[in-house]
Design an enzyme around this catalytic site. Structure first.
Site, short mmCIF file in Angstrom:
data_model
loop_
_atom_site.label_atom_id
_atom_site.label_comp_id
_atom_site.label_asym_id
_atom_site.label_seq_id
_atom_site.Cartn_x
_atom_site.Cartn_y
_atom_site.Cartn_z
N GLU A 1 26.10 -127.89 114.73
CA GLU A 1 26.08 -129.36 114.70
C GLU A 1 25.42 -129.99 115.92
O GLU A 1 24.86 -131.09 115.81
CB GLU A 1 27.52 -129.89 114.56
CG GLU A 1 28.12 -129.69 113.19
CD GLU A 1 28.69 -128.29 112.97
OE1 GLU A 1 29.15 -128.01 111.85
OE2 GLU A 1 28.68 -127.48 113.92
N GLY B 1 30.91 -127.20 107.39
CA GLY B 1 31.96 -127.48 106.42
C GLY B 1 32.43 -126.26 105.66
O GLY B 1 33.55 -126.22 105.17
N ASP C 1 32.85 -130.11 113.70
CA ASP C 1 34.00 -130.83 113.17
C ASP C 1 34.80 -129.94 112.22
O ASP C 1 34.95 -128.76 112.47
CB ASP C 1 33.56 -132.15 112.53
CG ASP C 1 32.73 -131.96 111.28
OD1 ASP C 1 31.97 -130.98 111.19
OD2 ASP C 1 32.82 -132.81 110.36
N GLY D 1 28.39 -129.30 105.13
CA GLY D 1 28.51 -130.57 104.42
C GLY D 1 27.14 -131.14 104.13
O GLY D 1 26.14 -130.78 104.77
#
Length: 365
Positions: A149, A126, A157, A83
């Protein structure tokens, strides 16, 4: 008449070229397939709010009108490097991005028609969210996956709390906490990809897939293209991964790694020491809880964590240090594992106000 037709066709070609140049995600309808092309090659096809906002309604429509969906990345380097975290750290824009992105992840996870991801090149964060929840994930010799992350003050996530703890022998906890990378056929051995196909054959595979009319045809075709996996490069340390990452706390994981005393454990200890202390403890708890939850519940939990990450110190600081100023010297708060107490961790998991919770675009949930 011929001149008019040529001018018309040329005009359409130019319009399409301009559209392709401007659009960050492309949608093509080819035979029975809907094809998504993540179209930010200079940014390694990293996802932004614009892209996921366009993807959601298109996926909903194609589920009703197509036999399958194929997703791939533009260029040769990446499927999707993650992301756009520089935008995601904003307390207003970040939650908007996560809200739509997680809806896309959830839709892919429950998609009723075959969803085939070509994970060719870099696939991180992502990028795993828009691939790993799909029914079929194709790795190539260029595939490089990671969930890095914890290095930027965040946590794995996009449904990481769902799929990571479901990998074999605590492998997901190891990958989620250390951000370690897997390449090529290792991605299949780990259970993240379902098939391995040489990148030189993807064009042919895509053309044949687009003609499939059922899941059984898709499955049969992928099996024909699939190459048998090689030995897992982590094979020699799987028993150590299983032992060390079965521990219930980060401190105990570190103690177990210190007992192993081999090249892998020394490297892993050094890696963990470079991660955000708060992120390590939040990540471990999310993965432990996610092992008992459904995908929708995991995404709701992650949305609480992500929303709070945008409001706290570590996530913006990690992005600043590694991606903006690039001084590689993040000043974490709390600074050490000992300072990350249970109240700090649990604060991230508390429910948001009802109107701020993650809502799925599915009235049944």
């Amino acid at each position: 008449m011929l001149k008019t037709r040529i001018l018309y066709q040329t005009s359409n070609i130019i319009k399409r070229m301009m559209s392709s140049a401007e659009s960050d995600v492309l949608f093509e309808s080819v035979n029975n397939a809907g094809i998504i092309v993540l179209n930010r090659p200079k940014a390694l096809n990293s996802l932004n709010t614009s892209m996921v906002t366009k993807m959601l309604p298109q996926l909903i429509e194609w589920e009703k009108t197509k036999s399958l969906v194929i997703i791939k990345g533009a260029g040769e380097k990446a499927f999707c490097a993650g992301g756009d975290v520089k935008a995601a750290i904003d307390p207003v824009e970040g939650p908007k991005f996560f809200h739509t992105e997680y809806n896309v992840n959830y839709l892919i996870g429950k998609y009723s028609i075959p969803y085939v991801a070509f994970m060719n090149g870099i696939t991180m964060g992502g990028g795993l969210g828009v691939s790993v929840h799909g029914r079929y994930r194709v790795a190539t010799e260029k595939t490089l996956i990671a969930m890095p992350e914890t290095k930027i003050g965040l946590f794995p996530d996009v449904g990481g709390s769902y799929f990571l703890p479901r990998l074999q022998v605590n492998l997901g906890l190891y990958l989620g906490l250390t951000g370690d990378r897997l390449k090529g056929k290792d991605v299949v051995k780990a259970g993240i990809a379902t098939h391995f196909v040489s990148s030189s054959r993807l064009y042919e595979l895509e053309k044949l897939l687009s003609r499939c009319t059922s899941d059984s045809e898709v499955q049969s075709l992928l099996s024909k293209f699939n190459e048998p996996p090689a030995e897992f490069t982590l094979a020699d340390n799987i028993k150590h991964i299983n032992y060390c990452f079965a521990a219930s706390t980060i401190e105990e994981i570190i103690e177990r790694l210190e007992k192993v005393q081999n090249e892998w454990s020394v490297k892993t200890l050094k890696t963990l020491q470079g991660m955000c202390p708060g992120s390590l403890k939040i990540t471990l708890r999310a993965l432990q809880r996610g092992a008992q939850l459904e995908l929708a519940q995991c995404l709701r939990m992650e949305y609480r964590l992500a929303t709070r990450a945008t409001l706290n110190h570590d996530f913006p600081e990690g992005v600043r240090a590694l991606l903006i100023d690039k001084d590689n010297n993040p000043q974490w708060k709390p600074k050490t594992l000992a300072e990350v107490d249970d109240n700090y961790v649990e604060g991230y998991f508390k429910k948001l106000p009802a109107d701020k919770e993650l809502q799925f675009f599915d009235s049944k949930l």
